[in-house]
Design a protein around this motif. Structure first.
Motif, PDB file in Angstrom:
ATOM      1  N   ASP B 134       0.854  -1.203   0.000  1.00 18.93           N
ATOM      2  CA  ASP B 134       0.000   0.000   0.000  1.00 18.93           C
ATOM      3  C   ASP B 134       0.885   1.246   0.000  1.00 18.93           C
ATOM      4  OD1 ASP B 134      -1.849  -1.944   0.350  1.00 18.93           O
ATOM      5  OD2 ASP B 134      -2.696  -1.185   2.216  1.00 18.93           O
ATOM      6  N   ARG B 135       1.948   1.162   0.801  1.00 12.42           N
ATOM      7  CA  ARG B 135       2.879   2.289   0.881  1.00 12.42           C
ATOM      8  C   ARG B 135       3.554   2.541  -0.474  1.00 12.42           C
ATOM      9  NH1 ARG B 135       7.749   2.086   5.106  1.00 12.42           N
ATOM     10  NH2 ARG B 135       6.182   0.857   6.162  1.00 12.42           N
ATOM     11  N   ALA B 136       3.945   1.425  -1.107  1.00 13.21           N
ATOM     12  CA  ALA B 136       4.591   1.562  -2.412  1.00 13.21           C
ATOM     13  C   ALA B 136       3.637   2.224  -3.404  1.00 13.21           C
ATOM     14  CB  ALA B 136       5.022   0.194  -2.927  1.00 13.21           C
ATOM     15  N   ALA B 137       2.379   1.800  -3.386  1.00 10.83           N
ATOM     16  CA  ALA B 137       1.397   2.372  -4.310  1.00 10.83           C
ATOM     17  C   ALA B 137       1.245   3.872  -4.064  1.00 10.83           C
ATOM     18  CB  ALA B 137       0.060   1.667  -4.143  1.00 10.83           C
ATOM     19  N   LEU B 138       1.202   4.247  -2.797  1.00 10.58           N
ATOM     20  CA  LEU B 138       1.018   5.655  -2.436  1.00 10.58           C
ATOM     21  C   LEU B 138       2.253   6.492  -2.813  1.00 10.58           C
ATOM     22  CD1 LEU B 138      -1.544   6.716  -0.907  1.00 10.58           C
ATOM     23  CD2 LEU B 138      -0.028   7.092   1.011  1.00 10.58           C
ATOM     24  N   VAL B 139       3.425   5.935  -2.544  1.00 12.35           N
ATOM     25  CA  VAL B 139       4.672   6.657  -2.871  1.00 12.35           C
ATOM     26  C   VAL B 139       4.764   6.870  -4.383  1.00 12.35           C
ATOM     27  CG1 VAL B 139       7.200   6.441  -2.909  1.00 12.35           C
ATOM     28  CG2 VAL B 139       5.955   5.955  -0.808  1.00 12.35           C
ATOM     29  N   LEU B 140       4.447   5.827  -5.137  1.00  9.94           N
ATOM     30  CA  LEU B 140       4.523   5.943  -6.601  1.00  9.94           C
ATOM     31  C   LEU B 140       3.467   6.933  -7.118  1.00  9.94           C
ATOM     32  CD1 LEU B 140       5.040   2.183  -7.504  1.00  9.94           C
ATOM     33  CD2 LEU B 140       6.731   3.988  -7.733  1.00  9.94           C
ATOM     34  N   ARG B 141       2.333   6.960  -6.454  1.00  9.58           N
ATOM     35  CA  ARG B 141       1.249   7.851  -6.902  1.00  9.58           C
ATOM     36  C   ARG B 141       1.600   9.304  -6.613  1.00  9.58           C
ATOM     37  NH1 ARG B 141      -1.317  10.953  -8.520  1.00  9.58           N
ATOM     38  NH2 ARG B 141      -3.546  11.414  -8.508  1.00  9.58           N
ATOM     39  N   TYR B 142       2.084   9.593  -5.395  1.00 14.04           N
ATOM     40  CA  TYR B 142       2.270  10.989  -5.003  1.00 14.04           C
ATOM     41  C   TYR B 142       3.688  11.524  -5.165  1.00 14.04           C
ATOM     42  CZ  TYR B 142      -2.500  10.909  -3.375  1.00 14.04           C
ATOM     43  OH  TYR B 142      -3.869  10.802  -3.337  1.00 14.04           O
ATOM     44  N   TRP B 143       4.706  10.664  -5.082  1.00 10.91           N
ATOM     45  CA  TRP B 143       6.081  11.163  -5.245  1.00 10.91           C
ATOM     46  C   TRP B 143       6.567  10.986  -6.673  1.00 10.91           C
ATOM     47  CZ3 TRP B 143       5.171  10.029  -0.053  1.00 10.91           C
ATOM     48  CH2 TRP B 143       5.637  10.974   0.845  1.00 10.91           C
ATOM     49  N   HIS B 144       5.989  10.026  -7.348  1.00 14.74           N
ATOM     50  CA  HIS B 144       6.434   9.776  -8.721  1.00 14.74           C
ATOM     51  C   HIS B 144       5.353  10.093  -9.744  1.00 14.74           C
ATOM     52  CE1 HIS B 144      10.331   7.908  -7.696  1.00 14.74           C
ATOM     53  NE2 HIS B 144       9.709   7.710  -6.547  1.00 14.74           N
ATOM     54  N   SER B 147       0.428   7.040 -12.908  1.00 14.52           N
ATOM     55  CA  SER B 147      -0.996   6.733 -13.061  1.00 14.52           C
ATOM     56  C   SER B 147      -1.257   5.360 -12.426  1.00 14.52           C
ATOM     57  CB  SER B 147      -1.353   6.702 -14.538  1.00 14.52           C
ATOM     58  OG  SER B 147      -0.699   5.605 -15.147  1.00 14.52           O
ATOM     59  N   GLU B 148      -2.522   5.035 -12.281  1.00 15.20           N
ATOM     60  CA  GLU B 148      -2.850   3.722 -11.694  1.00 15.20           C
ATOM     61  C   GLU B 148      -2.309   2.587 -12.559  1.00 15.20           C
ATOM     62  OE1 GLU B 148      -7.016   4.312 -11.263  1.00 15.20           O
ATOM     63  OE2 GLU B 148      -6.819   5.144  -9.240  1.00 15.20           O
ATOM     64  N   LYS B 149      -2.343   2.802 -13.870  1.00 16.41           N
ATOM     65  CA  LYS B 149      -1.844   1.775 -14.812  1.00 16.41           C
ATOM     66  C   LYS B 149      -0.335   1.580 -14.612  1.00 16.41           C
ATOM     67  CE  LYS B 149      -1.827  -0.752 -18.670  1.00 16.41           C
ATOM     68  NZ  LYS B 149      -0.546  -1.373 -18.437  1.00 16.41           N
ATOM     69  N   GLU B 150       0.384   2.703 -14.495  1.00 16.51           N
ATOM     70  CA  GLU B 150       1.846   2.625 -14.302  1.00 16.51           C
ATOM     71  C   GLU B 150       2.190   1.956 -12.966  1.00 16.51           C
ATOM     72  OE1 GLU B 150       3.606   6.470 -16.718  1.00 16.51           O
ATOM     73  OE2 GLU B 150       2.473   6.834 -14.890  1.00 16.51           O
ATOM     74  N   ILE B 151       1.408   2.291 -11.930  1.00 18.91           N
ATOM     75  CA  ILE B 151       1.646   1.674 -10.620  1.00 18.91           C
ATOM     76  C   ILE B 151       1.408   0.167 -10.728  1.00 18.91           C
ATOM     77  CG2 ILE B 151       0.911   1.587  -8.193  1.00 18.91           C
ATOM     78  CD1 ILE B 151       0.050   4.536  -8.485  1.00 18.91           C
ATOM     79  N   ALA B 152       0.342  -0.189 -11.455  1.00 18.03           N
ATOM     80  CA  ALA B 152       0.023  -1.610 -11.635  1.00 18.03           C
ATOM     81  C   ALA B 152       1.176  -2.327 -12.324  1.00 18.03           C
ATOM     82  CB  ALA B 152      -1.255  -1.747 -12.447  1.00 18.03           C
ATOM     83  N   ASP B 153       1.739  -1.702 -13.371  1.00 19.86           N
ATOM     84  CA  ASP B 153       2.881  -2.295 -14.081  1.00 19.86           C
ATOM     85  C   ASP B 153       4.084  -2.417 -13.163  1.00 19.86           C
ATOM     86  OD1 ASP B 153       1.489  -2.531 -16.395  1.00 19.86           O
ATOM     87  OD2 ASP B 153       2.343  -0.744 -17.362  1.00 19.86           O
ATOM     88  N   THR B 154       4.311  -1.372 -12.385  1.00 18.77           N
ATOM     89  CA  THR B 154       5.487  -1.350 -11.512  1.00 18.77           C
ATOM     90  C   THR B 154       5.406  -2.390 -10.403  1.00 18.77           C
ATOM     91  OG1 THR B 154       5.660   1.006 -11.931  1.00 18.77           O
ATOM     92  CG2 THR B 154       6.915   0.182 -10.085  1.00 18.77           C
ATOM     93  N   LEU B 155       4.215  -2.538  -9.826  1.00 12.95           N
ATOM     94  CA  LEU B 155       4.086  -3.448  -8.682  1.00 12.95           C
ATOM     95  C   LEU B 155       3.577  -4.833  -9.080  1.00 12.95           C
ATOM     96  CD1 LEU B 155       2.579  -0.995  -6.034  1.00 12.95           C
ATOM     97  CD2 LEU B 155       4.949  -1.654  -6.307  1.00 12.95           C
ATOM     98  N   SER B 156       3.464  -5.071 -10.374  1.00 13.51           N
ATOM     99  CA  SER B 156       2.941  -6.348 -10.887  1.00 13.51           C
ATOM    100  C   SER B 156       1.566  -6.665 -10.283  1.00 13.51           C
ATOM    101  CB  SER B 156       3.904  -7.506 -10.616  1.00 13.51           C
ATOM    102  OG  SER B 156       5.211  -7.145 -10.906  1.00 13.51           O
ATOM    103  N   LEU B 157       0.691  -5.674 -10.320  1.00  8.00           N
ATOM    104  CA  LEU B 157      -0.672  -5.857  -9.805  1.00  8.00           C
ATOM    105  C   LEU B 157      -1.653  -5.488 -10.915  1.00  8.00           C
ATOM    106  CD1 LEU B 157      -0.344  -3.895  -6.420  1.00  8.00           C
ATOM    107  CD2 LEU B 157      -0.490  -6.371  -6.632  1.00  8.00           C
ATOM    108  N   SER B 158      -2.922  -5.829 -10.700  1.00  4.00           N
ATOM    109  CA  SER B 158      -3.933  -5.387 -11.663  1.00  4.00           C
ATOM    110  C   SER B 158      -4.327  -3.952 -11.305  1.00  4.00           C
ATOM    111  CB  SER B 158      -5.148  -6.294 -11.590  1.00  4.00           C
ATOM    112  OG  SER B 158      -5.747  -6.161 -10.327  1.00  4.00           O
ATOM    113  N   VAL B 159      -4.925  -3.246 -12.261  1.00  2.00           N
ATOM    114  CA  VAL B 159      -5.326  -1.857 -11.997  1.00  2.00           C
ATOM    115  C   VAL B 159      -6.361  -1.821 -10.873  1.00  2.00           C
ATOM    116  CG1 VAL B 159      -6.433   0.190 -13.003  1.00  2.00           C
ATOM    117  CG2 VAL B 159      -4.762  -1.091 -14.331  1.00  2.00           C
TER     118      VAL B 159
END
Lengths: 187, 197
Positions: B134-144, B147-159
């Motif tokens: 959850d922290r990784a998703a938040l850091v990628l969303r607000y510090w980097h 988009s949700e799609k990019e976060i999904a690609d980065t964390l190997s998760l679905s959107v």
């Protein structure tokens, strides 16, 4: 608090709306505003999220590494490569030893369970003499080769030599085992 | 710059170590920042960032050129940091050192910096209580700004998984915000009030 006019409310839907306001249509915003006006818990969540959101959406400073990060990385590559190489060599040697010991164990069990004590003593004496001869020859070869071989080629050479030795040992064990079987058949 | 980066990447993929080091130089801040925000400690962030680059270097042959190289690097770093956090089994990391922030040339006034640092620190503390992914998703969303799609690609998760994690993280942050603010104000009063007398 959690209901309006006694009916249960779908708070999950409104929580979703509060926490992802960027995805709301104008109708949804109005619906949310109407709900917040009557629901204490959602109003509280909305206020809390507004505060958190303001802090999160501020231009957040990027943390930077200490100067020389890429130089430190470049410097570490060689060390990491060496460590990896050593790890691979260790893994190879472990596999080699385990295979060797397993083969020896299988041979020993088969051999001792199928031969008489006299044959075992005779064969052990012969094998020891052969091993001694092989060991002396190997030492002579290694000392000759390491004398003129550069350090870079030493590890590949030792690996090849170890593989060859393993193969030869296995062949030797197999041939002795076959001979033992032949002897038994003749007897 | 894009052309140069592509050239370095091509050369690195052909085994040119020097070109990979140039890529390290270019992407170091992004990777380090992610590690720092995830681990909350400068020393661990340095190690994690170095290890992430090493893993990327070693697995360069597995990199799919149709993907963004930066996303791939951040993906390696995120997974490494998530693993590290799980290993530590810590939900709360004490912020015992001030965050070293890098400000641009248009730095705000010292009062503003103090206020910003204070708020950033509070936010960091709250973020550090979240679950690693959850922290990784938040850091990628607000510090980097991903988009949700990019976060999904980065964390190997679905959107949809990212949406759900972001929702959970935001809700948790919002709920903890008030409690922490009250605690913080109480602490501040206790610390500074005697000096005013």
């Amino acid at each position: 608090m959690n209901s309006m006019k006694g009916k249960p409310m779908n708070h999950k839907k409104f929580e979703q709306m509060i926490l992802t306001p960027e995805a709301l249509t104008s109708e949804e915003r109005e619906e949310l505003a109407r709900h917040i006006a009557t629901c204490e818990s959602c109003r509280k969540l909305s206020l809390q999220w507004q505060k958190a959101s303001r802090m999160l959406n501020k231009p957040l400073p990027m943390a930077a590494p200490a100067p020389g990060f890429s130089a430190r990385f470049a410097h570490s590559i060689e060390k990491r490569k060496e460590a990896e190489q050593q790890k691979q060599v260790r893994r190879f040697i472990t596999i080699l030893l385990v295979s060797l010991l397993s083969a020896a164990l299988i041979f020993a069990v088969t051999y001792y369970s199928t031969n008489s004590l006299e044959t075992i003593i005779k064969d052990t004496a012969n094998a020891s003499a052969q091993m001694l001869f092989l060991w002396e020859s190997l030492k002579a070869i290694i000392s000759t080769v390491t004398g003129f071989l550069p350090t870079v080629l030493l590890i590949p050479f030792l690996l090849t030599a170890a593989s060859a030795m393993l193969t030869l040992t296995l062949l030797w064990l197999v041939s002795i085992w076959k001979l033992t079987l032949q002897k038994e058949t003749v007897l | 710059m894009e052309h140069e980066l592509q050239q370095w990447l091509d050369e690195a993929m052909q085994g040119k170590e020097e070109s990979f080091c140039r890529l390290v130089d270019h992407y170091q801040n992004g990777v380090y920042n992610l590690c720092y925000r995830m681990l909350g400690n400068r020393h661990e962030a340095e190690d994690a960032a170095q290890e992430s680059f090493w893993r990327a270097y070693r697995n360069l042959h597995r990199y799919d050129p149709s993907r963004s190289f930066q996303t791939w690097l951040l993906s390696i770093a995120s997974h490494y940091c998530i693993d590290q956090q799980r290993k530590r089994r810590m939900t709360l990391i004490a912020i015992d050192e001030p965050f070293e922030e890098t400000f641009g040339s248009n730095s705000p006034t010292p009062e503003h910096v103090y206020s910003n640092n204070e708020q950033s620190s509070q936010m960091e503390e709250l973020i550090n209580t979240l679950k690693p992914t959850d922290r990784a998703a938040l850091v990628l969303r607000y510090w980097h700004q991903m988009s949700e799609k990019e976060i999904a690609d980065t964390l190997s998760l679905s959107v949809s998984a990212v949406k759900s994690r972001l929702f959970r993280a935001r809700k948790e942050l919002a709920e903890k915000m008030e409690t922490r603010r009250e605690e913080y104000e109480l602490h501040e009063r206790e610390t500074y009030e005697p000096q005013k007398i």
